[in-house]
Design an enzyme around this catalytic site. Structure first.
Site, mmCIF file in Angstrom:
data_model
loop_
_atom_site.group_PDB
_atom_site.id
_atom_site.type_symbol
_atom_site.label_atom_id
_atom_site.label_comp_id
_atom_site.label_asym_id
_atom_site.label_seq_id
_atom_site.Cartn_x
_atom_site.Cartn_y
_atom_site.Cartn_z
ATOM 1 N N ASP A 333 -3.463 9.649 -2.523
ATOM 2 C CA ASP A 333 -3.621 10.307 -1.223
ATOM 3 C C ASP A 333 -3.277 11.796 -1.259
ATOM 4 O OD1 ASP A 333 -4.582 8.058 -0.044
ATOM 5 O OD2 ASP A 333 -2.678 7.423 0.808
ATOM 6 N N TYR A 416 -4.422 4.430 7.345
ATOM 7 C CA TYR A 416 -2.971 4.396 7.200
ATOM 8 C C TYR A 416 -2.317 5.644 7.745
ATOM 9 C CZ TYR A 416 -0.484 0.788 4.602
ATOM 10 O OH TYR A 416 0.203 -0.339 4.254
#
Ligand code: CO
Length: 667
Positions: A333, A416
């Site tokens: 990420d 998320y």
């Protein structure tokens, strides 16, 4: 972020002294005046635009060139050490730029001098792929929703309203890219279907559909349709109260208000933050998001350094499900997308109570056009229960309440969210906490129990996965020259001096080279690590140190030959220690997008450089071993992990004896 007026001819010492005076004058109020720009202030929107412009002009770049990232090129530690002595104008403003030609994709790392309006360096990196930008992500989403082959595949599954379709592009691991597309800037995608316009976008996966796209040419290369033999499950994946059938909100919570009638106890001048002996400079960039610079604690009239720079340098999220739906799903990420780029504005409330101060963040799109994330960083103060206490029958109660200063930011990475909190305590403790929330990836499957995940809904499972976070901790405990010691507790064998086996000793083992610096959490020995300044002793004659108290340490549970480990060797150990090098910032390499091997920690530490009594950087690997629970559906209550940095002999005694009692609380 705020760009201040230049203070010609001023010296930083004078500036810091002035800040001291003005902070005192204001009695702890926040300042809104623009202070002079410190060399560590992040690039302003205007500077981001100029960095792109200078690069374009001086290289004659066409519109096909895009900017993957632009950030402040931070002055060297050496230069910063001299910051107290040097005039402001001696610090050149420079930018690190990563750009690429959409026709070739290879990354170029460039350095631009904003002060001198020129390109300083141009370093092509053939075969390496810059991170995916938000505009590429958006482009792909709209492109795919118009793509006739995808529209037809969805129609076969009974989905015809393309406004309710969400396409989510993921980055590929290099060796998973199908042969004909190797070397191209490709991504693969999930397809989701909202039950209605206001419904949860990630509740209804369209199984078997994973288009492969070329992000540079904006075209779908392959539909990736494994067929629709797995019909969608009938799920109730909504969390908005109005959409949950039969939902009645609880009505038994009374208001809880935090008021600070005299304002908070911290001061914020530009990016310089001071609170209860602590001082630090806040930074921000596209990749790490929040950065804590030059962290120190005032003790005996001087600021003692503790850390030069603290940040999150990588996240690795392998899904532990080898089925066709999930085998590609390993996310980086930070390296593939950027925590800064994913930072969400806290304008609508960060759910902190009390007097909040915010800092904005300047970012840019792939054309080099800047934009501002309002309220990107939240700064506030919290009550944290009891700090210390004793009840004596003669003198009565002595107690102090604890406060903590919290610096936080939130990032939303598609389904998320990561909420990141750095907390500073009055007793010198530092806590770093991460909360994961948002919506888990799910998949429909045939009846029974799923082998590689948890049943969370009818015929729906959430696969097992891990969230590894690599914190980059450039600690400078009372100065740059530090040694890291592994600290184990060891019971001594039974013997004449130890008849009952009570004897317990502490073993401090200095880590002398990078190979020794590869450390694993050891529960049986209650292992922690001390970052020691061998040259500075406290009043007791022992060495000043900070202890890294591990929390959330998780093992890789992966075969070393796995492509995940080859791309992210960092996850094999809890801690890595390296000698400080300015250009060693990214533990899984500069460009994990489409990578096949780790060019970060694994490669650097292979040289086995000495790490004793030198400027060390600690890379702490922690995170969440996520075995999903039904209670985490359809939106996850936060999963929380943290680690601590605690002074150990850094002070001679409890440094919080002088914290004043709260009115009416004790003598
Ligand atoms: Co998770």
């Amino acid at each position: 972020m705020t760009s201040g007026a230049r203070l010609h001819g001023a010296r930083w010492q004078a500036y810091d002294a002035a800040v001291d005076a003005t902070s005192a004058d204001r009695g702890g109020q926040l300042t809104t005046s623009a202070p002079p720009r410190h060399p560590l202030e992040p690039l302003s929107a205007e500077e981001l635009r100029r960095a792109a412009q200078i690069t374009r002009e001086q290289r004659g770049l066409s519109e096909r060139w895009r900017f993957a990232s632009i950030e402040l090129r931070e002055p060297s530690k050496q230069a910063l050490r001299e910051a107290g002595e040097r005039p402001v104008d001696d610090f050149p403003r420079e930018a690190n730029v990563v750009c690429f030609d959409r026709d070739h994709d290879d990354a170029v790392k460039a350095v631009v001098s904003l002060s001198e309006q020129r390109l300083v360096s141009w370093d092509p990196r053939p075969g390496e792929h810059p991170p995916i930008s938000n505009d590429e992500y958006d482009e792909c989403n709209s492109l795919l929703k118009r793509e006739p082959r995808l529209v037809a595949a969805l129609a076969r599954r009974g989905i015809t309203d393309m406004d309710l379709v969400i396409v989510d592009v993921w980055a590929f691991g290099g060796e998973l890219v199908p042969e004909p597309y190797r070397g191209r800037r490709v991504g693969w995608a999930d397809v989701w279907h909202r039950a209605g316009p206001e419904c949860n976008p990630y509740a209804n996966p369209v199984a078997g559909l994973h288009p492969i796209v070329d992000l540079a040419t904006a075209e779908m290369l392959e539909l990736g349709d494994d067929g629709d033999d797995q019909p969608a499950a009938e799920v109730m994946g909504e969390y908005a109260p109005a959409l949950v059938p039969g939902m009645r909100l609880r009505e038994d919570l009374r208001p809880l208000q935090i008021t600070q009638p005299e304002g908070p106890s911290f001061t914020l001048d530009g990016h310089l933050l001071r609170w209860q002996r602590w001082s630090m400079r806040l930074g921000f960039n596209y990749r790490e998001g929040l950065v804590i610079h030059t962290l120190g604690y005032e003790d005996g009239g001087r600021v003692r350094p503790i850390a030069h720079r603290l940040s999150f340098a990588e996240m690795v999220i392998p899904y532990r499900d080898p089925t066709p739906e999930h085998f590609r799903r390993t996310a980086f990420d930070i390296g593939e997308w950027g925590l800064g780029f994913m930072t969400t504005s806290l304008e609508l409330g960060c759910d902190c109570l009390g007097e909040i101060a915010y800092l904005d963040a300047a970012l840019h799109d792939s054309r080099g056009e800047p934009h501002t994330v309002k309220n990107a960083i939240c700064i506030h103060e919290e009550d944290a229960g009891v700090l210390w206490k004793h009840v004596d029958e003669r003198t009565g109660l002595d107690t102090r309440r604890m406060r903590r200063l919290v610096v936080s930011f939130h990032a939303t990475v598609a389904n998320y969210e990561y909420l990141i909190y750095w907390r500073f305590y009055q007793d010198g403790n530092i806590e770093c906490e991460v909360r994961a929330t948002g919506i888990m990836i799910t998949t429909p499957f045939a009846d029974g129990q799923p082998p590689f995940g948890t049943l969370v809904e009818r015929r729906t499972y959430a696969p097992y996965h891990q969230h590894f976070i690599v914190a980059r901790l450039d600690l400078d405990v009372d100065g740059e020259d530090n040694t890291v010691y592994a600290v184990d507790s060891e019971p001594l064998p039974l013997g004449a001096d130890n008849p009952d086996g009570l004897a317990l000793v502490q073993r401090l083992v200095p880590l002398r080279s990078e190979r020794e610096g590869r450390q694993d959490f050891d529960w049986r020995a209650q292992r922690s690590w001390h970052v020691v300044n061998d040259g500075v002793c406290n009043g007791l004659g022992t060495k000043c140190a900070y202890r890294l108290v591990p929390g959330g340490a998780i093992p890789a549970l992966l075969d070393p030959s796995s492509f995940v480990v080859r791309r992210a060797g960092a996850i094999q150990h809890t801690l890595w220690v390296t000698p400080y090098r300015e250009d060693e910032r990214w533990p899984c390499g500069d460009f994990p997008n489409l990578s096949t091997e780790d060019t970060g920690l694994m490669q650097w530490t292979a040289a086995d450089r000495p790490i004793e009594n030198t400027d060390v950087v600690l890379w702490y690997v922690f995170g969440i071993h996520h075995l999903p629970r039904p209670e985490e559906w359809p939106v996850m209550p936060v999963d929380t992990v943290s680690f601590w940095l605690k002074p150990v002999g850094f002070f001679d005694r409890n440094p919080a004896l002088d914290v004043c009692p709260e009115p009416g609380h004790s003598r």
